[in-house]
Design a protein around this motif. Structure first.
Motif, short mmCIF file in Angstrom:
data_model
loop_
_atom_site.label_atom_id
_atom_site.label_comp_id
_atom_site.label_asym_id
_atom_site.label_seq_id
_atom_site.Cartn_x
_atom_site.Cartn_y
_atom_site.Cartn_z
N ALA A 171 0.87 -1.18 0.00
CA ALA A 171 0.00 0.00 0.00
C ALA A 171 0.90 1.22 0.00
CB ALA A 171 -0.91 0.02 1.22
N VAL A 172 0.55 2.19 -0.81
CA VAL A 172 1.29 3.46 -0.84
C VAL A 172 0.29 4.59 -0.65
CG1 VAL A 172 2.64 5.03 -2.28
CG2 VAL A 172 3.16 2.58 -2.28
N MET A 173 0.59 5.44 0.31
CA MET A 173 -0.28 6.58 0.60
C MET A 173 0.05 7.75 -0.32
SD MET A 173 -0.37 6.22 4.76
CE MET A 173 1.08 5.18 4.90
N THR A 174 -0.92 8.60 -0.52
CA THR A 174 -0.79 9.69 -1.49
C THR A 174 -0.10 10.91 -0.89
OG1 THR A 174 -3.01 10.47 -0.92
CG2 THR A 174 -2.83 8.95 -2.79
N PHE A 175 1.09 10.70 -0.36
CA PHE A 175 1.85 11.83 0.17
C PHE A 175 2.27 12.76 -0.98
CE2 PHE A 175 3.37 8.77 3.68
CZ PHE A 175 2.30 9.10 4.49
N TYR B 183 2.07 6.52 -9.83
CA TYR B 183 2.29 5.09 -10.02
C TYR B 183 3.78 4.77 -10.10
CZ TYR B 183 -2.69 4.31 -11.14
OH TYR B 183 -4.06 4.21 -11.10
N GLU B 184 4.53 5.57 -10.85
CA GLU B 184 5.96 5.33 -11.00
C GLU B 184 6.69 5.45 -9.67
OE1 GLU B 184 6.98 8.15 -14.00
OE2 GLU B 184 6.50 6.78 -15.67
N ALA B 185 6.32 6.46 -8.88
CA ALA B 185 6.94 6.64 -7.56
C ALA B 185 6.59 5.47 -6.65
CB ALA B 185 6.48 7.96 -6.95
N ALA B 186 5.35 5.01 -6.71
CA ALA B 186 4.92 3.89 -5.86
C ALA B 186 5.70 2.63 -6.19
CB ALA B 186 3.42 3.65 -6.03
N VAL B 187 5.90 2.36 -7.45
CA VAL B 187 6.66 1.17 -7.86
C VAL B 187 8.11 1.26 -7.36
CG1 VAL B 187 7.57 -0.11 -9.83
CG2 VAL B 187 5.19 0.68 -9.84
N ARG B 188 8.71 2.42 -7.46
CA ARG B 188 10.08 2.59 -6.96
C ARG B 188 10.14 2.33 -5.45
NH1 ARG B 188 10.07 7.14 -10.41
NH2 ARG B 188 9.65 8.50 -8.64
N LEU B 189 9.14 2.77 -4.73
CA LEU B 189 9.15 2.61 -3.28
C LEU B 189 9.06 1.13 -2.86
CD1 LEU B 189 6.82 5.55 -2.19
CD2 LEU B 189 9.23 5.29 -1.60
N VAL B 190 8.24 0.35 -3.54
CA VAL B 190 8.00 -1.03 -3.09
C VAL B 190 8.92 -2.04 -3.74
CG1 VAL B 190 5.57 -0.46 -2.70
CG2 VAL B 190 6.22 -1.61 -4.83
N ARG B 191 9.59 -1.68 -4.81
CA ARG B 191 10.39 -2.65 -5.57
C ARG B 191 11.35 -3.47 -4.71
NH1 ARG B 191 14.08 -1.31 -10.95
NH2 ARG B 191 14.54 -3.50 -11.49
N PRO C 160 10.79 -9.34 -3.66
CA PRO C 160 11.21 -10.73 -3.43
C PRO C 160 10.59 -11.35 -2.18
CG PRO C 160 13.08 -9.42 -4.14
CD PRO C 160 11.95 -8.46 -3.90
N ARG C 161 10.49 -10.57 -1.11
CA ARG C 161 9.85 -11.07 0.11
C ARG C 161 8.37 -11.31 -0.12
NH1 ARG C 161 7.94 -8.43 5.01
NH2 ARG C 161 8.44 -6.43 4.06
N TRP C 162 7.73 -10.42 -0.89
CA TRP C 162 6.32 -10.61 -1.21
C TRP C 162 6.11 -11.90 -2.01
CZ3 TRP C 162 4.43 -5.19 -3.28
CH2 TRP C 162 4.55 -4.25 -2.25
N GLN C 163 6.99 -12.15 -2.97
CA GLN C 163 6.85 -13.35 -3.80
C GLN C 163 6.90 -14.61 -2.94
OE1 GLN C 163 10.09 -12.30 -6.52
NE2 GLN C 163 8.62 -12.25 -8.22
N ASP C 164 7.81 -14.63 -1.98
CA ASP C 164 7.91 -15.78 -1.09
C ASP C 164 6.64 -15.94 -0.26
OD1 ASP C 164 9.46 -17.88 0.46
OD2 ASP C 164 9.03 -16.43 2.05
N LEU C 165 6.16 -14.83 0.30
CA LEU C 165 4.95 -14.87 1.12
C LEU C 165 3.75 -15.30 0.31
CD1 LEU C 165 3.51 -14.25 3.80
CD2 LEU C 165 3.37 -11.87 3.08
#
Length: 247
Positions: free
Chosen positions: A103-107, A173-181, A185-190
């Protein structure tokens, strides 16, 4: 590992009754945010209000009353608006991913541009070893976080009016992807151990049924899960009552 059917998670959300700086909501509102990989649904239990959404198709207001269900796909910015005693059951796909940072907030853009700055703005204080942080401290931080996200949200709404929603949302969207990238890998495992495992299990069951065998029926069982004890924790849109699914 205990999981709900389909690899979903549920929580009971009592939407904030804090007055919003922009005056939206008779009682208050939550924090605008979006999920990058997970879908979400609000099942209204009581009270009235709305979900305000902003996505590639533009802004929309979805009125809420008991019995109404509103679904949001990944990429839809949403904000819970409380007109009085609004409480919803939140159903999330990909159990565990939202809690892991999906989740990314709209800061404002300047906050989104730097990972450390974003994390500082998004993280609520904890009690620490001496328990010096009070509930009032956490509430104040959650409210300040909500108000900061509303600043960025207002800018996105204005940009959507000027440029159209798709062009306006692209930098966010581009900023959000950079933040979570870095977390993916941890998400994929979970995800592989929860939602995918559940879906893969269903595929094996159907294959067995096609052959006329059903060994999984011998493993059938029922489980009872109780909600975590109070107090409810502070979420993005309100106070949350959660269930421990062991993800």
């Amino acid at each position: 590992m205990t999981t709900l059917p389909g690899g979903v998670s549920v929580s009971r959300l009592r939407v904030y009754d804090w007055a919003s700086p922009d005056g939206v909501g008779l009682a208050g509102s939550g924090t605008p945010h979006m999920h990058l990989a997970s879908a979400e649904a609000y099942v209204v239990l009581s009270g009235t209000g709305a979900v305000h959404t902003l996505g590639p198709d533009g802004f929309a207001e979805h009125r809420l009353a008991p019995g109404v269900v509103v679904q949001m796909r990944p990429g839809v910015i949403h904000r819970a608006v409380n007109d009085g005693d609004l409480e919803v059951l939140v159903v999330m796909s990909n159990a565990g991913l939202p809690e892991a940072g999906d989740a990314v907030m709209t800061f404002p853009a300047a906050v989104l541009a730097d990972g450390a700055t974003y994390r500082e703005a998004a993280t609520l204080p904890t009690g620490g070893t001496r328990g010096t942080v009070t509930d009032a401290d956490v509430a104040a931080a959650a409210r300040a976080r909500r108000d900061l996200a509303l600043e960025g949200y207002a800018a996105l709404l204005a940009a959507a009016e000027r440029q159209g929603p798709r062009a306006a949302l692209l930098p966010f969207y581009e900023a959000a992807v950079r933040l979570v990238r870095p977390q993916v890998p941890r998400w994929q495992d979970l995800w592989g151990r929860t939602a995918f495992a559940d879906t893969d299990g269903t595929a094996r069951v159907l294959e067995g049924l096609m052959r006329g065998v059903a060994p999984h029926l011998q493993l059938a069982r029922a489980e009872r899960i109780e909600a975590a004890p109070a107090p409810r924790r502070y979420g993005m849109c309100g106070r949350l009552q959660t269930w421990d699914l062991g993800a």
